[in-house]
Write a protein that holds these residues in place. Structure first.
Motif, PDB file in Angstrom:
ATOM      1  N   ARG A   1      -5.081   0.285   2.466  1.00 12.63           N
ATOM      2  CA  ARG A   1      -4.111   0.478   3.562  1.00 12.63           C
ATOM      3  C   ARG A   1      -3.270  -0.773   3.780  1.00 12.63           C
ATOM      4  O   ARG A   1      -2.048  -0.695   3.931  1.00 12.63           O
ATOM      5  CB  ARG A   1      -4.851   0.809   4.859  1.00 12.63           C
TER       6      ARG A   1
ATOM      7  N   ASP B   1      -9.491  -0.079   4.137  1.00 14.41           N
ATOM      8  CA  ASP B   1      -8.593  -1.078   4.729  1.00 14.41           C
ATOM      9  C   ASP B   1      -7.890  -1.896   3.647  1.00 14.41           C
ATOM     10  O   ASP B   1      -6.746  -2.322   3.829  1.00 14.41           O
ATOM     11  CB  ASP B   1      -9.377  -2.006   5.676  1.00 14.41           C
TER      12      ASP B   1
ATOM     13  N   LYS C   1       0.894   5.753  10.159  1.00  8.04           N
ATOM     14  CA  LYS C   1      -0.449   6.202   9.738  1.00  8.04           C
ATOM     15  C   LYS C   1      -1.314   4.998   9.323  1.00  8.04           C
ATOM     16  O   LYS C   1      -2.446   4.843   9.781  1.00  8.04           O
ATOM     17  CB  LYS C   1      -0.308   7.183   8.575  1.00  8.04           C
TER      18      LYS C   1
ATOM     19  N   GLU D   1      -4.642   3.347  11.231  1.00  6.98           N
ATOM     20  CA  GLU D   1      -5.950   3.270  10.565  1.00  6.98           C
ATOM     21  C   GLU D   1      -6.444   1.824  10.451  1.00  6.98           C
ATOM     22  O   GLU D   1      -7.638   1.568  10.393  1.00  6.98           O
ATOM     23  CB  GLU D   1      -5.861   3.936   9.186  1.00  6.98           C
TER      24      GLU D   1
ATOM     25  N   ASN E   1      -7.594   5.150   1.602  1.00  5.15           N
ATOM     26  CA  ASN E   1      -8.717   5.451   2.504  1.00  5.15           C
ATOM     27  C   ASN E   1      -9.643   4.261   2.770  1.00  5.15           C
ATOM     28  O   ASN E   1     -10.730   4.424   3.297  1.00  5.15           O
ATOM     29  CB  ASN E   1      -9.527   6.622   1.955  1.00  5.15           C
TER      30      ASN E   1
END
Lengths: 143, 310
Positions: free
Chosen positions: B101, B98, B133, B137, B96
Motif C-alpha cells: 500500500r 502495508d 483507499k 488502509e 493487501n
C-alpha cells in the motif's frame, strides 16, 4: 471507570486533532499568499527567548534543483516579538537571507539555483526573541 | 484519581469546544500559534528528532515534492501530457499489505502531481479514489481533505489550491509518519513517489532525446537514489525491504557514467516578482551518456513494474 477512560481518550484525540488543524491554518494562509509561485514544502518553527549569541537555530537539509527559482516566504505569528530569519547555505557558504545588510527583514527571499545538490536552510529568530513562525518554500514560474 | 480523570476530561472538552467557537470567527495568528505552543510537546520532539536525524532522512523528508518539480519541468520544456504514463487504479485491491500500500500510495501521489500540473482534473478524481483507499488502509486518510479536493477538481476551480492541497497533504502525512515512529512507511511512500516521477520523465525522454534539461534533471537524481539506497539498507532485515533495496541498488548501478562538473561564475542579485533573488555563482553541468540514459530508462521501467505488479 472504563467508560471514563474511554471518554478521556476520545476527548484527548479530538483535542489533539483540533490543535493540529489550527496550527495548519497559518501554513495555509502563508501558502496562499506566496504570489506567482507554487507551493513545495513548509517548515514550522517555535523557539523560546534566548540570550545566547548567536541565537539558537534549526538546520534542515533540502535538495534543490538546477534551473529552479526558489522562494522562501516567512509568516510570523502575532503575539510574539521574534521575527523569523531564514538563511540558505551551500556547505559553509551563506547564499541568501531575508535579513538584509542594512538590518531590514524581508518577508521573503529568493534563490535561483544553478547547481543541483543538497543545501541547508538555517532558521532562527532575530535577536533571540521568542517566536513562532512558518517558512513556505515554493518555486517561481518566470513568464 | 477519578477526580483527576474527570477534570482532565472537562478541560479537554472545554478546550475542544473553545476551538470550535474560534472556527466561526476569523482566527487570528495569535490563536493559531497559541495552539502551536500548546502543541509544544509534539514540536519539541520533532525538533529533537530533527537534530538527531541523519542528513539522509532529512533529505528524504524534503524530496516528496520532487515529482511536482519534475512535472513542472516537463511542462515548461513543452512535453505534452500523456495519460499512458499514469498508473491504472485497477490493481489497487491487490495491495493487501502495508508494504504494498505504501509503495503504491507513493506511485499514485506522483501521478496526482503530474495530473495537477497539466490541469487534468478528470483523471484526478480516479486517482483520488486509489489514494483514498490506500490512505485509509494505512490509517493516514486524515491528511487528505477528499471533499475539498473533489470539489476543486470537479468544478475545475482554483487549480493552484488543488495543487497546494495535494502536495501539502502528502507533506503533512510524511511528517506524521516520521513523528509516530512509522518512518519505514514514509520511506516506502517516498520510494514509490520518486520511481513514478522518474518513470514519467524517462518515458518523455524515450521519445524526446533533444530535451536536454530533462535529461540533466534525470542525471541529477543520482544523489537522491544514493540516499534512497542508504535509507532502505536500514530495513534490510525484512525480506520485502531487502528485495526493494536490491531494486534500488540496480537503479543506482544504472547511473554509472553520470558525471557532474561545476563551473565558477559571478553571483548576482536581481528582483523578481518583488523579492530579492540571489542567482548562484556556481553552475553544475550533469552529463548523461546515451548508453547510461538507456540503462536508467530500463531500470526505472523494470522497478516500477515490479512495484505496481507486486
Amino acid at each position: 471507570m472504563k467508560q471514563i477512560f474511554l471518554l478521556l481518550i476520545i476527548s484527548l484525540v479530538l483535542s489533539a486533532n483540533h490543535t493540529m488543524a489550527q496550527s495548519d491554518e497559518l501554513v495555509n494562509s502563508c501558502a496562499l499568499n506566496i504570489g506567482n509561485a507554487t507551493y513545495l514544502k513548509d517548515f514550522k518553527y517555535k523557539m523560546p527567548q534566548s540570550a545566547v549569541k548567536p541565537p539558537p537555530s534549526t538546520k534542515n537539509s533540502i535538495v534543490l534543483n538546477k534551473g529552479t527559482i526558489y522562494k522562501f516566504s516567512t509568516c510570523n505569528a502575532d503575539g510574539y516579538e521574534g521575527k523569523l530569519i531564514i538563511e540558505i547555505f551551500d556547505g559553509a557558504n551563506k547564499l541568501v537571507s531575508n535579513l538584509k545588510a542594512d538590518g531590514a527583514i524581508d518577508n521573503a527571499c529568493g534563490f535561483s539555483c544553478m547547481k543541483a545538490g543538497i543545501y541547508q536552510i538555517n532558521a532562527y529568530f532575530h535577536d533571540g526573541k521568542e517566536g513562532a513562525a512558518v517558512c513556505v518554500m515554493s518555486y517561481i514560474t518566470v513568464k | 484519581m477519578n477526580r483527576v480523570i474527570i477534570y482532565s476530561f472537562v478541560i479537554a472538552i472545554v478546550g475542544y469546544g473553545c476551538g470550535g467557537c474560534n472556527k466561526d470567527k476569523t482566527s487570528s495568528n495569535t490563536d493559531i500559534f497559541k495552539s502551536i505552543v500548546e502543541e509544544s510537546d509534539a514540536l519539541d520532539s520533532m525538533e529533537y528528532e530533527t537534530s538527531e536525524t541523519s542528513e539522509t532522512l532529512q533529505i528524504l523528508q524534503n524530496i516528496s515534492s520532487s515529482p511536482v518539480e519534475m512535472a513542472a519541468l516537463l511542462q515548461a520544456t513543452g512535453a505534452p501530457f500523456n495519460e499512458n504514463y499514469i498508473t491504472s487504479i485497477d490493481a489497487v485491491d491487490r495491495y493487501n499489505t502495508d508494504f504494498k500500500r505504501a509503495l503504491n500510495l507513493g506511485i499514485f501521489g506522483a501521478d496526482l502531481g503530474y495530473l495537477n500540473m497539466y490541469k487534468k482534473t478528470g483523471p484526478v478524481m480516479t486517482n483520488m479514489r486509489a489514494i483514498r483507499k490506500l490512505s485509509e488502509e494505512l490509517r493516514v486518510q486524515q491528511f487528505f481533505d477528499f471533499n475539498t479536493i473533489r470539489r476543486l477538481a470537479t468544478n475545475n476551480e482554483n487549480l493552484d489550491s488543488l495543487m497546494y492541497l495535494s502536495v501539502s497533504s502528502f507533506n503533512n502525512m510524511d511528517v506524521h509518519l516520521q513523528k509516530t515512529g512509522r518512518s519505514e512507511v514514509s520511506a516506502l511512500i517516498i520510494c514509490g513517489m520518486w520511481v513514478e516521477g522518474m518513470f514519467i520523465a524517462t518515458q518523455v525522454i524515450k521519445n524526446a532525446r533533444q530535451n536536454t534539461e530533462v535529461i540533466e534533471r534525470i542525471g541529477e537524481q543520482k544523489t537522491i537514489v544514493e540516499n534512497l539506497v542508504e535509507i532502505l539498507s536500514h530495513y534490510k532485515n525484512n525480506p520485502q525491504y531487502e528485495q526493494l533495496h536490491k531494486h534500488f541498488s540496480r537503479i543506482l548501478d544504472s547511473f554509472d557514467g553520470v558525471t557532474k562538473t561545476i563551473v565558477q561564475g559571478e553571483g548576482k542579485e536581481v528582483e523578481i516578482d518583488g523579492i530579492l533573488v540571489y542567482i548562484q555563482n556556481e553552475t553544475s553541468y550533469v552529463n548523461v551518456p546515451e548508453k547510461t540514459l538507456d540503462n536508467i530508462i530500463k531500470s526505472i521501467d523494470e522497478v516500477r513494474q515490479e512495484i505496481i505488479n507486486i
